[in-house]
Motif scaffolding. Sequence first.
Motif, PDB file in Angstrom:
ATOM      1  N   CYS A 282     -15.180   8.538  38.287  1.00 53.07           N
ATOM      2  CA  CYS A 282     -13.820   8.124  37.901  1.00 53.07           C
ATOM      3  C   CYS A 282     -12.834   8.124  39.050  1.00 53.07           C
ATOM      4  O   CYS A 282     -11.699   7.657  38.909  1.00 53.07           O
ATOM      5  N   GLY A 283     -13.236   8.668  40.191  1.00 56.64           N
ATOM      6  CA  GLY A 283     -12.349   8.657  41.349  1.00 56.64           C
ATOM      7  C   GLY A 283     -11.451   9.870  41.437  1.00 56.64           C
ATOM      8  O   GLY A 283     -10.713  10.025  42.417  1.00 56.64           O
ATOM      9  N   ALA A 284     -11.483  10.729  40.424  1.00 51.88           N
ATOM     10  CA  ALA A 284     -10.694  11.964  40.437  1.00 51.88           C
ATOM     11  C   ALA A 284     -11.621  13.150  40.690  1.00 51.88           C
ATOM     12  O   ALA A 284     -12.796  13.115  40.319  1.00 51.88           O
ATOM     13  N   PRO A 285     -11.097  14.215  41.286  1.00 49.29           N
ATOM     14  CA  PRO A 285     -11.942  15.362  41.655  1.00 49.29           C
ATOM     15  C   PRO A 285     -12.204  16.305  40.491  1.00 49.29           C
ATOM     16  O   PRO A 285     -11.706  17.424  40.447  1.00 49.29           O
ATOM     17  N   LEU A 286     -12.995  15.864  39.526  1.00 48.53           N
ATOM     18  CA  LEU A 286     -13.298  16.713  38.378  1.00 48.53           C
ATOM     19  C   LEU A 286     -14.273  17.826  38.761  1.00 48.53           C
ATOM     20  O   LEU A 286     -15.235  17.594  39.491  1.00 48.53           O
ATOM     21  N   ASN A 287     -14.014  19.018  38.245  1.00 43.24           N
ATOM     22  CA  ASN A 287     -14.909  20.151  38.492  1.00 43.24           C
ATOM     23  C   ASN A 287     -16.165  20.061  37.656  1.00 43.24           C
ATOM     24  O   ASN A 287     -17.259  20.427  38.086  1.00 43.24           O
ATOM     25  N   GLY A 288     -16.005  19.575  36.405  1.00 45.30           N
ATOM     26  CA  GLY A 288     -17.145  19.523  35.517  1.00 45.30           C
ATOM     27  C   GLY A 288     -16.810  18.870  34.202  1.00 45.30           C
ATOM     28  O   GLY A 288     -15.716  18.350  33.996  1.00 45.30           O
ATOM     29  N   VAL A 289     -17.791  18.930  33.286  1.00 46.12           N
ATOM     30  CA  VAL A 289     -17.634  18.305  31.974  1.00 46.12           C
ATOM     31  C   VAL A 289     -18.340  19.165  30.929  1.00 46.12           C
ATOM     32  O   VAL A 289     -19.398  19.733  31.188  1.00 46.12           O
ATOM     33  N   ILE A 290     -17.708  19.261  29.762  1.00 46.03           N
ATOM     34  CA  ILE A 290     -18.266  20.016  28.647  1.00 46.03           C
ATOM     35  C   ILE A 290     -18.925  19.048  27.671  1.00 46.03           C
ATOM     36  O   ILE A 290     -18.364  17.998  27.359  1.00 46.03           O
ATOM     37  N   SER A 291     -20.104  19.408  27.201  1.00 47.90           N
ATOM     38  CA  SER A 291     -20.782  18.588  26.193  1.00 47.90           C
ATOM     39  C   SER A 291     -21.324  19.492  25.106  1.00 47.90           C
ATOM     40  O   SER A 291     -21.865  20.566  25.385  1.00 47.90           O
ATOM     41  N   GLY A 292     -21.190  19.045  23.869  1.00 41.97           N
ATOM     42  CA  GLY A 292     -21.671  19.833  22.752  1.00 41.97           C
ATOM     43  C   GLY A 292     -22.571  19.037  21.831  1.00 41.97           C
ATOM     44  O   GLY A 292     -23.790  19.080  21.938  1.00 41.97           O
ATOM     45  N   ARG A 293     -21.961  18.262  20.942  1.00 44.54           N
ATOM     46  CA  ARG A 293     -22.725  17.562  19.914  1.00 44.54           C
ATOM     47  C   ARG A 293     -23.841  16.696  20.506  1.00 44.54           C
ATOM     48  O   ARG A 293     -24.954  16.649  19.956  1.00 44.54           O
ATOM     49  N   ALA A 294     -23.574  16.012  21.609  1.00 44.36           N
ATOM     50  CA  ALA A 294     -24.590  15.125  22.185  1.00 44.36           C
ATOM     51  C   ALA A 294     -25.834  15.895  22.609  1.00 44.36           C
ATOM     52  O   ALA A 294     -26.952  15.377  22.532  1.00 44.36           O
ATOM     53  N   LEU A 295     -25.669  17.143  23.045  1.00 40.15           N
ATOM     54  CA  LEU A 295     -26.822  17.970  23.407  1.00 40.15           C
ATOM     55  C   LEU A 295     -27.593  18.397  22.167  1.00 40.15           C
ATOM     56  O   LEU A 295     -28.825  18.403  22.149  1.00 40.15           O
ATOM     57  N   TYR A 296     -26.852  18.757  21.114  1.00 34.28           N
ATOM     58  CA  TYR A 296     -27.509  19.193  19.882  1.00 34.28           C
ATOM     59  C   TYR A 296     -28.222  18.039  19.183  1.00 34.28           C
ATOM     60  O   TYR A 296     -29.302  18.201  18.614  1.00 34.28           O
ATOM     61  N   ASP A 297     -27.591  16.866  19.202  1.00 37.90           N
ATOM     62  CA  ASP A 297     -28.175  15.694  18.539  1.00 37.90           C
ATOM     63  C   ASP A 297     -29.329  15.088  19.328  1.00 37.90           C
ATOM     64  O   ASP A 297     -30.073  14.260  18.806  1.00 37.90           O
ATOM     65  N   GLY A 298     -29.450  15.472  20.605  1.00 39.96           N
ATOM     66  CA  GLY A 298     -30.491  14.897  21.449  1.00 39.96           C
ATOM     67  C   GLY A 298     -30.084  13.609  22.130  1.00 39.96           C
ATOM     68  O   GLY A 298     -30.903  12.945  22.776  1.00 39.96           O
ATOM     69  N   ALA A 299     -28.803  13.226  21.990  1.00 39.97           N
ATOM     70  CA  ALA A 299     -28.323  12.014  22.655  1.00 39.97           C
ATOM     71  C   ALA A 299     -28.301  12.191  24.170  1.00 39.97           C
ATOM     72  O   ALA A 299     -28.409  11.222  24.924  1.00 39.97           O
ATOM     73  N   ILE A 300     -28.144  13.443  24.607  1.00 37.25           N
ATOM     74  CA  ILE A 300     -28.178  13.774  26.033  1.00 37.25           C
ATOM     75  C   ILE A 300     -29.218  14.863  26.249  1.00 37.25           C
ATOM     76  O   ILE A 300     -29.218  15.877  25.548  1.00 37.25           O
ATOM     77  N   ASP A 301     -30.110  14.640  27.207  1.00 37.28           N
ATOM     78  CA  ASP A 301     -31.069  15.654  27.627  1.00 37.28           C
ATOM     79  C   ASP A 301     -30.411  16.493  28.715  1.00 37.28           C
ATOM     80  O   ASP A 301     -29.946  15.955  29.730  1.00 37.28           O
ATOM     81  N   LEU A 302     -30.327  17.796  28.501  1.00 33.32           N
ATOM     82  CA  LEU A 302     -29.582  18.657  29.409  1.00 33.32           C
ATOM     83  C   LEU A 302     -30.105  18.610  30.837  1.00 33.32           C
ATOM     84  O   LEU A 302     -29.331  18.511  31.796  1.00 33.32           O
ATOM     85  N   LYS A 303     -31.414  18.645  31.011  1.00 37.74           N
ATOM     86  CA  LYS A 303     -31.976  18.596  32.356  1.00 37.74           C
ATOM     87  C   LYS A 303     -31.606  17.307  33.072  1.00 37.74           C
ATOM     88  O   LYS A 303     -31.207  17.305  34.245  1.00 37.74           O
ATOM     89  N   LYS A 304     -31.699  16.171  32.361  1.00 34.67           N
ATOM     90  CA  LYS A 304     -31.336  14.875  32.965  1.00 34.67           C
ATOM     91  C   LYS A 304     -29.853  14.831  33.284  1.00 34.67           C
ATOM     92  O   LYS A 304     -29.421  14.297  34.303  1.00 34.67           O
ATOM     93  N   ALA A 305     -29.049  15.400  32.387  1.00 38.33           N
ATOM     94  CA  ALA A 305     -27.598  15.404  32.594  1.00 38.33           C
ATOM     95  C   ALA A 305     -27.213  16.192  33.848  1.00 38.33           C
ATOM     96  O   ALA A 305     -26.357  15.753  34.620  1.00 38.33           O
ATOM     97  N   ILE A 306     -27.877  17.316  34.039  1.00 38.82           N
ATOM     98  CA  ILE A 306     -27.602  18.124  35.242  1.00 38.82           C
ATOM     99  C   ILE A 306     -27.955  17.332  36.497  1.00 38.82           C
ATOM    100  O   ILE A 306     -27.237  17.370  37.502  1.00 38.82           O
ATOM    101  N   GLU A 307     -29.058  16.599  36.433  1.00 43.85           N
ATOM    102  CA  GLU A 307     -29.468  15.768  37.582  1.00 43.85           C
ATOM    103  C   GLU A 307     -28.448  14.668  37.859  1.00 43.85           C
ATOM    104  O   GLU A 307     -28.144  14.374  39.025  1.00 43.85           O
ATOM    105  N   VAL A 308     -27.930  14.042  36.790  1.00 42.44           N
ATOM    106  CA  VAL A 308     -26.963  12.959  36.944  1.00 42.44           C
ATOM    107  C   VAL A 308     -25.700  13.465  37.650  1.00 42.44           C
ATOM    108  O   VAL A 308     -25.118  12.760  38.487  1.00 42.44           O
ATOM    109  N   LEU A 309     -25.269  14.671  37.288  1.00 44.15           N
ATOM    110  CA  LEU A 309     -24.022  15.196  37.826  1.00 44.15           C
ATOM    111  C   LEU A 309     -24.195  15.885  39.181  1.00 44.15           C
ATOM    112  O   LEU A 309     -23.207  16.148  39.865  1.00 44.15           O
ATOM    113  N   ALA A 310     -25.417  16.187  39.551  1.00 45.10           N
ATOM    114  CA  ALA A 310     -25.664  16.921  40.791  1.00 45.10           C
ATOM    115  C   ALA A 310     -25.227  16.116  42.016  1.00 45.10           C
ATOM    116  O   ALA A 310     -25.421  14.908  42.067  1.00 45.10           O
TER     117      ALA A 310
END
Length: 239
Positions: free
Chosen positions: A211-239
Motif C-alpha cells: 500500500c505504500g505506507a509503513p505498516l507494522n503488521g496485519v491482524i486476521s481472524g475469520r479468514a484463518l478459521y474458515d481456511g480462506a487464508i493458510d497461516l504459513k502461506k500468509a507469513i511467507e507473503v508478508l515476510a
Amino acid sequence: MILYPAIDLKDGKAVRLLRGDMEKATVFSDDPAAQALDFVAAGCEWLHLVDLNGAFAGEPVNGAAVEAILNQTRTPAQLGGGIRDMATIEMWLSKGLARVILGTVAVENPALVREAARAFPGQVAVGIDARGGRVATKGWAEVTDVDATDLARSYEDAGVCAIIYTDIDRDGAMQGPNVAATAALARAVTIPVIASGGVSSLADLRALRNCGAPLNGVISGRALYDGAIDLKKAIEVLA
C-alpha cells in the motif's frame, strides 16, 4: 510485516463477530489455548487477543482463557478489551502479556495512556476502532465524534508502541480491508500501525503489504478459521 492471528474471546470460547455485533458470534473453538498453540505451530510471531465481554463490561471477563494461553505458549501476545485502569495494566503485564491495547480509555482518559506508556515502555498500544472515520468505544457500542486520525496524532509524543486500527464495518465480513484508510492513517503518524478488519485472502495481505505506507503488521481472524487464508502461506507473503 507481521501477521497477528486473532483470538477473540466470548464466554471463554474463541469466536468471531460480524461487524462487532455480539449477537452475531460464530464459535470456532471451545479451547482458546489449543487454538493459540495451533497458530504458534504454524509459525506466528505474535498472538492478538481480545476480551470481547471485557470490552463491554469495562473490566477483564475472560481472564482464565487469556491466562491459559499465556501459560501454554511462549509466543508474545497482545490483549485488548476491558483494560481501563493502571491496576489492570500492571496485572496483565505481570502475568506475562507482552503488550496491552488501550481503546476506550484512549478517548476517555488519555492521561492514563500516557502514564502507562511511560511506566511500561514498549508494552502499551492504542486501539483505534472506527466507523466511517469516527472512533467507537465500549466494545464498539458507542460511536464518538472523535476523528480516528486526530486521535492517532494526539499520541505521537506519548511513547505508545503501536496503533491497532480496525475498520469496524469490515471486521468479520470477509469483504477485504479498508486499505486506503489504513494507509492514510499510517502515513499521518510515526507510530507503527497494525491493520485490522476484513482481511479475507492472500490478495488482501498483498494489498496491505504494497500500500505504500509503513505498516507494522496485519491482524486476521475469520479468514484463518474458515481456511480462506493458510497461516504459513500468509507469513511467507508478508515476510
